[in-house]
Design a protein around this motif. Sequence first.
Motif, PDB file in Angstrom:
ATOM      1  N   ALA A  37     -10.120   9.098  12.558  1.00 29.99           N
ATOM      2  CA  ALA A  37     -10.252   9.262  14.013  1.00 29.99           C
ATOM      3  C   ALA A  37      -8.875   9.453  14.633  1.00 29.99           C
ATOM      4  N   ALA A  38      -8.816  10.274  15.669  1.00 31.50           N
ATOM      5  CA  ALA A  38      -7.534  10.607  16.305  1.00 31.50           C
ATOM      6  C   ALA A  38      -6.803   9.359  16.794  1.00 31.50           C
ATOM      7  N   ASP A  39      -7.567   8.353  17.275  1.00 33.15           N
ATOM      8  CA  ASP A  39      -6.890   7.168  17.821  1.00 33.15           C
ATOM      9  C   ASP A  39      -6.354   6.233  16.738  1.00 33.15           C
ATOM     10  N   LYS A  40      -6.607   6.581  15.475  1.00 36.39           N
ATOM     11  CA  LYS A  40      -6.067   5.780  14.363  1.00 36.39           C
ATOM     12  C   LYS A  40      -4.783   6.391  13.800  1.00 36.39           C
ATOM     13  N   LEU A  41      -4.382   7.543  14.351  1.00 37.79           N
ATOM     14  CA  LEU A  41      -3.269   8.295  13.770  1.00 37.79           C
ATOM     15  C   LEU A  41      -1.976   8.118  14.558  1.00 37.79           C
ATOM     16  N   ALA A  42      -0.871   8.174  13.839  1.00 36.55           N
ATOM     17  CA  ALA A  42       0.461   8.132  14.439  1.00 36.55           C
ATOM     18  C   ALA A  42       1.245   9.344  13.940  1.00 36.55           C
ATOM     19  N   PRO A  43       2.268   9.775  14.730  1.00 36.40           N
ATOM     20  CA  PRO A  43       3.024  10.971  14.340  1.00 36.40           C
ATOM     21  C   PRO A  43       3.840  10.782  13.055  1.00 36.40           C
ATOM     22  N   GLY A  44       3.979  11.853  12.294  1.00 35.87           N
ATOM     23  CA  GLY A  44       4.824  11.861  11.107  1.00 35.87           C
ATOM     24  C   GLY A  44       4.118  11.304   9.881  1.00 35.87           C
ATOM     25  N   LEU A  45       4.799  11.358   8.754  1.00 33.92           N
ATOM     26  CA  LEU A  45       4.284  10.793   7.507  1.00 33.92           C
ATOM     27  C   LEU A  45       4.867   9.390   7.306  1.00 33.92           C
ATOM     28  N   ALA A  46       4.042   8.497   6.766  1.00 34.11           N
ATOM     29  CA  ALA A  46       4.512   7.153   6.439  1.00 34.11           C
ATOM     30  C   ALA A  46       5.413   7.219   5.217  1.00 34.11           C
ATOM     31  N   VAL A  47       6.359   6.257   5.134  1.00 34.14           N
ATOM     32  CA  VAL A  47       7.233   6.211   3.960  1.00 34.14           C
ATOM     33  C   VAL A  47       7.544   4.767   3.596  1.00 34.14           C
ATOM     34  N   ASN A  48       7.430   4.482   2.312  1.00 34.48           N
ATOM     35  CA  ASN A  48       7.837   3.192   1.739  1.00 34.48           C
ATOM     36  C   ASN A  48       8.995   3.444   0.786  1.00 34.48           C
ATOM     37  N   VAL A  66       9.872  -1.673   1.387  1.00 38.65           N
ATOM     38  CA  VAL A  66      10.651  -1.399   2.594  1.00 38.65           C
ATOM     39  C   VAL A  66       9.987  -0.261   3.372  1.00 38.65           C
ATOM     40  N   ILE A  67       9.451  -0.585   4.551  1.00 41.29           N
ATOM     41  CA  ILE A  67       8.775   0.425   5.369  1.00 41.29           C
ATOM     42  C   ILE A  67       9.811   1.125   6.230  1.00 41.29           C
ATOM     43  N   GLY A  68       9.899   2.444   6.094  1.00 39.76           N
ATOM     44  CA  GLY A  68      10.870   3.223   6.849  1.00 39.76           C
ATOM     45  C   GLY A  68      10.252   3.839   8.094  1.00 39.76           C
ATOM     46  N   ALA A  69      11.100   4.331   8.990  1.00 41.12           N
ATOM     47  CA  ALA A  69      10.599   5.091  10.140  1.00 41.12           C
ATOM     48  C   ALA A  69       9.874   6.330   9.624  1.00 41.12           C
ATOM     49  N   PRO A  70       8.744   6.717  10.262  1.00 36.68           N
ATOM     50  CA  PRO A  70       7.963   7.865   9.780  1.00 36.68           C
ATOM     51  C   PRO A  70       8.789   9.150   9.739  1.00 36.68           C
ATOM     52  N   LEU A  71       8.402  10.040   8.839  1.00 37.02           N
ATOM     53  CA  LEU A  71       9.077  11.338   8.700  1.00 37.02           C
ATOM     54  C   LEU A  71       8.348  12.351   9.587  1.00 37.02           C
ATOM     55  N   THR A  72       8.967  12.758  10.674  1.00 35.20           N
ATOM     56  CA  THR A  72       8.329  13.660  11.630  1.00 35.20           C
ATOM     57  C   THR A  72       8.543  15.131  11.289  1.00 35.20           C
ATOM     58  N   HIS A  73       9.282  15.375  10.214  1.00 39.72           N
ATOM     59  CA  HIS A  73       9.480  16.741   9.721  1.00 39.72           C
ATOM     60  C   HIS A  73       9.773  16.649   8.232  1.00 39.72           C
ATOM     61  N   PHE A  97       3.466   9.378   2.479  1.00 40.09           N
ATOM     62  CA  PHE A  97       2.022   9.621   2.477  1.00 40.09           C
ATOM     63  C   PHE A  97       1.489   9.759   3.903  1.00 40.09           C
ATOM     64  N   GLY A  98       0.333  10.368   3.997  1.00 43.25           N
ATOM     65  CA  GLY A  98      -0.303  10.611   5.290  1.00 43.25           C
ATOM     66  C   GLY A  98      -1.208  11.818   5.169  1.00 43.25           C
ATOM     67  N   PHE A  99      -1.238  12.614   6.238  1.00 45.26           N
ATOM     68  CA  PHE A  99      -2.099  13.792   6.267  1.00 45.26           C
ATOM     69  C   PHE A  99      -1.309  14.997   6.762  1.00 45.26           C
ATOM     70  N   ILE A 100      -1.657  16.173   6.213  1.00 43.47           N
ATOM     71  CA  ILE A 100      -1.106  17.429   6.708  1.00 43.47           C
ATOM     72  C   ILE A 100      -2.249  18.205   7.352  1.00 43.47           C
ATOM     73  N   ARG A 101      -1.951  18.787   8.527  1.00 44.36           N
ATOM     74  CA  ARG A 101      -2.997  19.474   9.296  1.00 44.36           C
ATOM     75  C   ARG A 101      -2.858  20.992   9.129  1.00 44.36           C
ATOM     76  N   VAL A 187       0.786  13.628  10.157  1.00 49.99           N
ATOM     77  CA  VAL A 187       0.330  12.376  10.768  1.00 49.99           C
ATOM     78  C   VAL A 187       0.034  11.350   9.673  1.00 49.99           C
ATOM     79  N   HIS A 188      -0.053  10.091  10.096  1.00 49.05           N
ATOM     80  CA  HIS A 188      -0.430   9.024   9.159  1.00 49.05           C
ATOM     81  C   HIS A 188      -1.244   7.974   9.903  1.00 49.05           C
ATOM     82  N   LEU A 189      -1.962   7.178   9.141  1.00 45.46           N
ATOM     83  CA  LEU A 189      -2.729   6.082   9.739  1.00 45.46           C
ATOM     84  C   LEU A 189      -1.759   5.053  10.301  1.00 45.46           C
ATOM     85  N   LYS A 190      -2.029   4.599  11.519  1.00 44.54           N
ATOM     86  CA  LYS A 190      -1.182   3.563  12.121  1.00 44.54           C
ATOM     87  C   LYS A 190      -1.109   2.366  11.187  1.00 44.54           C
ATOM     88  N   ARG A 191       0.070   1.745  11.127  1.00 43.45           N
ATOM     89  CA  ARG A 191       0.248   0.606  10.227  1.00 43.45           C
ATOM     90  C   ARG A 191       1.031  -0.478  10.928  1.00 43.45           C
TER      91      ARG A 191
END
Length: 191
Positions: A37-48, A66-73, A97-101, A187-191
Amino acid sequence: MFRRLAILILAALCVVPLSASAETPITGLQPANPPPAADKLAPGLAVNYQYGIINRIGELNEKGKVIGAPLTHLTWNAGAGNVLTSDRADGVQAHIFGFIRFAAAGTYVFEVNSNDGVRLEIGGKRIWEDGDVHPDRLSPPIPVQVPAPGLYPIKILYFEKRNTSTLEVFWAPPGGQRTNIQGDALVHLKR
Ligand SMILES: [Ca+2]
């Protein structure tokens, strides 16, 4: 003379199937199911991140804590500076990890530039792997058949051993030019 000709013909026969297969699109990508769902998503890809020197992508620890700031590009070219959004310049392992549109169905052509090792998977399919320690090295164009528009799972394993680091992934949409992957394409699932 005949022998040389025979060798040439054999060599040609060996080369043709290789080049043909290199141009055959990767197929069978599975979209996100169910789509998030769109409201579960945050910008960029998640990174550990996991810190520690490795030499091959198969040694990467995907369970980095170690959770890093998401990769927006996906155009990271840090030189000798810090790797991606980590606070280190060497000995960095990244599980991304995350999703590509994909906006449309059709054949997208990917290119991956890496230093050091990388593995890219989309929709459960291996798109590219260049898994050892190396200076910046660009993949050939990789055609990928996208069956339908929408979100697809994306997973990138990447590591930087020492010195300079690069992780760049480009795409060319169907019939289009090579461009950066950014904005709401990642995008990635909010965490
Ligand atoms: Ca390096």
